[in-house]
Motif scaffolding. Structure first.
Motif, PDB file in Angstrom:
ATOM      1  N   LEU A 130       0.825  -1.201   0.000  1.00  0.00           N
ATOM      2  CA  LEU A 130       0.000   0.000   0.000  1.00  0.00           C
ATOM      3  C   LEU A 130       0.864   1.257   0.000  1.00  0.00           C
ATOM      4  O   LEU A 130       0.544   2.246  -0.688  1.00  0.00           O
ATOM      5  N   LYS A 133       2.088   1.784  -3.527  1.00  0.00           N
ATOM      6  CA  LYS A 133       1.034   2.257  -4.424  1.00  0.00           C
ATOM      7  C   LYS A 133       0.739   3.739  -4.208  1.00  0.00           C
ATOM      8  O   LYS A 133       0.364   4.446  -5.145  1.00  0.00           O
ATOM      9  N   LEU A 134       0.899   4.220  -2.989  1.00  0.00           N
ATOM     10  CA  LEU A 134       0.576   5.605  -2.684  1.00  0.00           C
ATOM     11  C   LEU A 134       1.707   6.576  -2.994  1.00  0.00           C
ATOM     12  O   LEU A 134       1.584   7.773  -2.706  1.00  0.00           O
ATOM     13  N   ILE A 287      -6.875  -1.088  -3.963  1.00  0.00           N
ATOM     14  CA  ILE A 287      -5.558  -0.475  -4.196  1.00  0.00           C
ATOM     15  C   ILE A 287      -4.443  -1.489  -4.006  1.00  0.00           C
ATOM     16  O   ILE A 287      -3.455  -1.509  -4.762  1.00  0.00           O
ATOM     17  N   ILE A 293      -3.916   2.248  -9.277  1.00  0.00           N
ATOM     18  CA  ILE A 293      -4.920   2.812  -8.370  1.00  0.00           C
ATOM     19  C   ILE A 293      -6.252   2.969  -9.083  1.00  0.00           C
ATOM     20  O   ILE A 293      -7.327   2.727  -8.504  1.00  0.00           O
ATOM     21  N   GLY A 296      -8.045  -0.229  -9.132  1.00  0.00           N
ATOM     22  CA  GLY A 296      -8.515  -0.602  -7.804  1.00  0.00           C
ATOM     23  C   GLY A 296      -9.734   0.169  -7.350  1.00  0.00           C
ATOM     24  O   GLY A 296     -10.439  -0.268  -6.431  1.00  0.00           O
ATOM     25  N   LEU A 297     -10.021   1.315  -7.984  1.00  0.00           N
ATOM     26  CA  LEU A 297     -11.173   2.115  -7.599  1.00  0.00           C
ATOM     27  C   LEU A 297     -12.424   1.778  -8.403  1.00  0.00           C
ATOM     28  O   LEU A 297     -13.475   2.388  -8.172  1.00  0.00           O
TER      29      LEU A 297
END
Length: 374
Positions: A130, A133-134, A287, A293, A296-297
């Motif tokens: 995570l 990914k961010l 995510i 991303i 994932g949304l």
């Protein structure tokens, strides 16, 4: 000529009035006055409400399982009456109903617990994924830090880190009832369903007047019908939401779509809070599990559309035909009972609101004297 009392003439006619003008009705001219007795009564009622709320809060370990058993028992009483038609004794029917409901709940918990246990064992790895990914938000965060430094603000984002997972165990302890509470709930539920007919008769015969007995009988009948219909309708709607959520997760490539669908169905029993929590779960899982991303949304976006359609069109159309619930009343009831009894209070908020509305309709009917319209 004899004059009526309302037409007696004034001895000293005030200026601007002609002789022979009748006296106005003095009672209609008096402004409303709040009497001291009414103020004292209001204060006593307010104190009583505060004391009752305090007792319910402090003794939640006793009142929460008892109240939940009464509400769920009233919902399941029509099923026991149906089994009686097939010559199944009511005590045996109560045990069979509780076993069936317990099996269904255990199956749902099994679907949810399997991925939760798997993911909880991989929390450090998932946290690193995570965090990677961010990294796409590093540039906006850097621009925000520069803007804060220009205006003289504190550099609070420089030390930004992912939240720790130390809250998992306290949360599970808060959500899980103790063994004593669970045992009290099960025993009360079985005994309540088995003795519901005797309880109804005792409540009705408590009053001596025929009108009061009829009113009590109508209230109990409507409670049984409306709560039973509410449980059946909401359960079917939530099962549909869970199936569609699982299908969305399967199509979008989310891991363990069956568990996510079961979690969506379970959380949807809690209004407002449940869908929001499920949306957050789908965002986090999407995510982590998706390559980008944006991918994932997709599942959270589809779930948002699904819950919007369910909350604004499906549920009001079906449930609203039987008993209309004001949105503000639902929200305030949810906030109050969640504060008072936690997640179980959130589950009970709508049924308790239905109980209050039914009692209010019978004790203060619509055709009772109302205030005049302006």
């Amino acid at each position: 000529m004899r004059a009526f009392p309302s037409e007696r003439l004034l001895g000293n006619t005030p200026q601007g009035h002609s002789e022979g003008t009748p006296l106005p009705d003095s009672k209609a001219e008096l402004p409303p006055v709040i009497r001291r007795a009414e103020l004292v009564a209001f204060a006593l009622v307010a104190l009583l409400v505060i004391v009752v709320v305090a007792v319910l809060y402090l003794a939640r370990a006793f009142f929460l399982p008892i109240t939940m058993a009464f509400i769920i028992g009233t919902m399941l009483s029509p099923a026991a009456s149906l089994l009686e038609r097939y010559r199944i004794p009511r005590p045996l029917g109560a045990v069979l109903i509780v076993i069936a409901v317990g099996a269904a709940v255990t199956f749902m918990v099994g679907l949810i617990a399997s991925p939760v246990m798997e993911w909880s064992s991989r929390l450090p790895e998932l946290g690193a994924i995570l965090r990677d990914k961010l990294h796409v938000f590093d540039r906006p965060l850097a621009l925000w830090q520069e803007l804060q430094s220009m205006v003289g603000g504190s550099d609070t984002l420089a030390t930004f880190q992912l939240p720790k997972f130390e809250w998992v165990q306290p949360t599970l302890e808060f959500l899980s009832p103790t063994f004593t509470e669970f045992l009290l709930f099960i025993a009360t539920l079985i005994l309540f369903i088995a003795s519901w007919k005797d309880l109804r008769r005792a409540l009705v015969m408590t009053f001596s007047e025929r009108q009061a007995r009829l009113r009590t009988l109508r209230i109990l009948n409507e409670l049984e019908v409306h709560l039973g219909n509410y449980l059946l309708t909401v359960t079917m709607i939530n099962i549909g939401v869970g199936i569609l959520t699982g299908a969305i997760c399967a199509v979008t490539g989310m891991p363990n779509p069956a568990g996510l669908g079961a979690l969506a169905a379970a959380l949807n029993f809690v209004p407002i809070i449940g869908p929001v929590a499920m949306f957050a779960v789908l965002v986090a899982v999407g995510i982590i599990a998706s390559p980008t991303i944006g991918a994932g949304l997709i599942a959270p976006a589809c779930f948002t559309v699904l819950t919007f359609m369910e909350g604004h069109f499906v549920t009001p159309t079906i449930v609203g035909r039987r008993l209309s619930l004001n949105a503000l009343a639902v929200f305030l009831a949810l906030a109050f009972w969640t504060w008072l009894w936690g997640p179980m209070g959130a589950f009970l908020s709508s049924p308790l609101l239905i109980v209050g509305l039914i009692v209010k309709e019978h004790l203060m009917p619509v055709n009772s004297p109302q205030l005049p319209e302006e």
